[in-house]
Motif scaffolding. Structure first.
Motif, short mmCIF file in Angstrom:
data_model
loop_
_atom_site.label_atom_id
_atom_site.label_comp_id
_atom_site.label_asym_id
_atom_site.label_seq_id
_atom_site.Cartn_x
_atom_site.Cartn_y
_atom_site.Cartn_z
N ASP A 112 -48.06 59.69 43.31
CA ASP A 112 -48.97 59.80 42.25
C ASP A 112 -50.11 60.65 42.80
O ASP A 112 -50.38 60.63 43.91
N TYR A 113 -50.55 61.42 41.93
CA TYR A 113 -51.69 62.27 42.15
C TYR A 113 -52.59 62.30 41.12
O TYR A 113 -52.19 61.81 39.95
N ASP A 114 -53.91 62.78 41.24
CA ASP A 114 -54.85 62.56 40.11
C ASP A 114 -54.57 64.12 39.31
O ASP A 114 -55.63 64.89 39.31
N SER A 115 -53.84 63.90 38.41
CA SER A 115 -53.39 65.13 37.83
C SER A 115 -54.30 65.76 36.49
O SER A 115 -54.17 66.73 36.29
N ARG A 116 -55.26 64.70 36.37
CA ARG A 116 -56.33 65.14 35.12
C ARG A 116 -57.53 65.38 35.61
O ARG A 116 -58.48 65.54 35.00
N ARG A 117 -57.82 65.21 36.96
CA ARG A 117 -59.09 65.13 37.72
C ARG A 117 -59.31 66.55 38.47
O ARG A 117 -60.48 66.84 38.56
N LYS A 118 -58.24 67.02 39.02
CA LYS A 118 -58.59 68.25 39.82
C LYS A 118 -57.66 69.61 39.31
O LYS A 118 -56.70 69.11 38.84
N GLY A 119 -58.05 70.47 39.94
CA GLY A 119 -57.00 71.80 39.73
C GLY A 119 -55.97 71.78 40.74
O GLY A 119 -56.00 70.98 41.69
N LEU A 120 -54.89 72.51 40.36
CA LEU A 120 -53.92 72.76 41.26
C LEU A 120 -54.01 72.90 42.54
O LEU A 120 -53.43 72.18 43.68
N ASP A 121 -55.03 73.78 43.03
CA ASP A 121 -55.35 74.06 44.43
C ASP A 121 -55.83 72.79 45.37
O ASP A 121 -55.38 72.36 46.30
N ALA A 122 -56.76 72.01 44.55
CA ALA A 122 -57.31 70.91 45.30
C ALA A 122 -56.13 69.69 45.04
O ALA A 122 -55.87 69.13 46.23
N LEU A 123 -55.10 69.76 44.04
CA LEU A 123 -54.04 68.75 44.20
C LEU A 123 -53.01 69.00 45.33
O LEU A 123 -52.58 68.14 45.87
N ALA A 124 -52.82 70.53 45.93
CA ALA A 124 -51.89 70.49 46.67
C ALA A 124 -52.47 70.13 48.03
O ALA A 124 -51.51 69.69 48.86
N GLU A 125 -53.83 70.27 48.10
CA GLU A 125 -54.26 69.52 49.46
C GLU A 125 -54.05 68.21 49.47
O GLU A 125 -54.25 67.42 50.62
N ASP A 126 -54.52 67.35 48.58
CA ASP A 126 -54.59 66.19 48.26
C ASP A 126 -53.19 65.40 48.67
O ASP A 126 -53.05 64.59 49.44
N ILE A 127 -52.16 66.11 48.13
CA ILE A 127 -50.71 65.44 48.58
C ILE A 127 -50.18 66.29 50.02
O ILE A 127 -49.10 65.34 50.27
N TYR A 128 -50.90 67.01 50.49
CA TYR A 128 -50.55 67.36 51.91
C TYR A 128 -49.97 66.46 52.90
O TYR A 128 -49.19 66.38 53.37
N PRO A 129 -51.05 65.39 53.15
CA PRO A 129 -50.79 64.60 54.11
C PRO A 129 -49.60 63.72 54.15
O PRO A 129 -48.94 63.54 54.94
N ALA A 130 -49.41 63.18 52.75
CA ALA A 130 -48.30 62.26 52.76
C ALA A 130 -46.96 63.03 52.82
O ALA A 130 -46.02 62.58 53.21
N ILE A 131 -46.74 64.27 52.34
CA ILE A 131 -45.61 65.02 52.42
C ILE A 131 -45.60 65.59 53.81
O ILE A 131 -44.45 65.45 54.41
N ASP A 132 -46.28 65.95 54.56
CA ASP A 132 -46.33 66.09 56.01
C ASP A 132 -45.94 64.99 56.82
O ASP A 132 -44.87 65.14 57.61
N LEU A 133 -46.22 63.64 56.47
CA LEU A 133 -45.71 62.59 57.19
C LEU A 133 -44.38 62.64 56.81
O LEU A 133 -43.53 61.95 57.63
N ALA A 169 -61.57 67.31 28.26
CA ALA A 169 -61.66 66.25 28.71
C ALA A 169 -60.51 65.38 29.22
O ALA A 169 -60.59 64.53 30.34
N PHE A 170 -59.32 65.31 28.49
CA PHE A 170 -58.34 64.48 28.83
C PHE A 170 -57.59 64.94 30.00
O PHE A 170 -57.03 64.40 30.98
N PHE A 171 -57.43 66.42 29.93
CA PHE A 171 -56.32 67.07 30.78
C PHE A 171 -57.01 67.61 31.87
O PHE A 171 -56.47 67.94 32.98
N GLY A 172 -58.44 67.93 31.94
CA GLY A 172 -59.13 68.21 33.03
C GLY A 172 -59.01 69.85 33.64
O GLY A 172 -58.22 70.25 32.88
N PRO A 173 -59.38 70.04 34.83
CA PRO A 173 -59.11 71.33 35.22
C PRO A 173 -57.77 72.01 35.16
O PRO A 173 -57.62 72.99 35.10
N ALA A 174 -56.88 70.98 35.68
CA ALA A 174 -55.27 71.58 35.77
C ALA A 174 -54.98 71.98 34.31
O ALA A 174 -54.21 72.73 34.19
#
Length: 224
Positions: free
Chosen positions: A45-66, A126-131
């Motif tokens: 799960d990730y915050d698809s509606r709240r951040k842009g693709l660049d920030a989302l890539a950093e958000d998911i990095y720790p879980a994928i790396d582990l 408003a609904f789909f956000g930066p992404a």
């Protein structure tokens, strides 16, 4: 987020990335099929509606790396819609040492004409956000830089049916109600296939699931 280790005989893993405004639950049927086939899964799960693709890539990095560190084999990626774009951004920044194959389902690699039409509307923003602003067909330089030419084995599954008779009017045919088949294509892709289903059902469609498994195993789709 759900995770499961594979059987010892099949050490590969698959990262699942849902589309914008969806959740990991949308990938549940696909995830179970992958597990039954012996793959480990990381259904994020990730915050698809709240951040842009660049920030989302950093958000998911720790879980994928582990997840990657716990695998004995390769790590594959399967993304639905914007999840495929997120996979591309992630792999440009954090490519795993043992990257396997990538499957994109209904991903607007060339942008979405629907996003073009709605991007200036306040409700859409408003609904789909930066992404949501990054899904357009004419990307700015910053967004284009996030999505460089691919150099890994990627297969793309497109749909050619729509459950949106009004909002999809004007989309170039064939399309899945959200993305034209032409705009799912990507320079450097290894294979491309079109199936009879619509955009939201690509993650649950039996043929789409079977074709995803075929590509992850063989690097190509099973042609009729």
């Amino acid at each position: 987020m759900s995770e499961r280790r594979p059987a010892a005989s099949t050490p590969d893993g698959v990262v699942l990335l849902h589309g914008i405004s969806r959740t990991a639950r949308s990938f549940r049927r696909m995830e179970l099929a992958l597990r039954d086939a012996g793959f480990a899964t990381l259904n994020l799960d990730y915050d698809s509606r709240r951040k842009g693709l660049d920030a989302l890539a950093e958000d998911i990095y720790p879980a994928i790396d582990l997840f990657e560190r716990g695998l004995d084999g390769s790590v594959h990626f399967v993304g639905h819609s914007m999840g495929g774009l997120l996979a591309r951004v992630y792999l440009a920044r954090h490519r795993p040492a043992r990257l396997g194959r990538v499957v994109m389902l209904g991903t607007p690699n060339g942008g979405s004409e629907i996003a073009d039409r709605l991007k200036h509307l306040a409700a859409y923003r408003a609904f789909f956000g930066p992404a949501g602003q990054q899904l357009v067909t004419r990307r700015d330089a910053a967004t284009s830089a996030l999505l460089p030419t691919i150099d890994y084995c990627a297969g793309i599954i497109a749909g050619n049916r729509s459950v949106y008779p009004i909002t999809s009017m004007g989309l170039p045919r064939p399309h899945d109600g959200r993305v034209s088949v032409a705009n799912t294509r990507l320079d450097g892709m290894a294979d491309h296939i079109v199936i009879r289903t619509s955009h939201p059902w690509l993650v649950r469609n039996r043929e789409a699931i079977a074709q995803t498994l075929a590509f992850l195993r063989n690097g190509k789709f099973a042609k009729a």
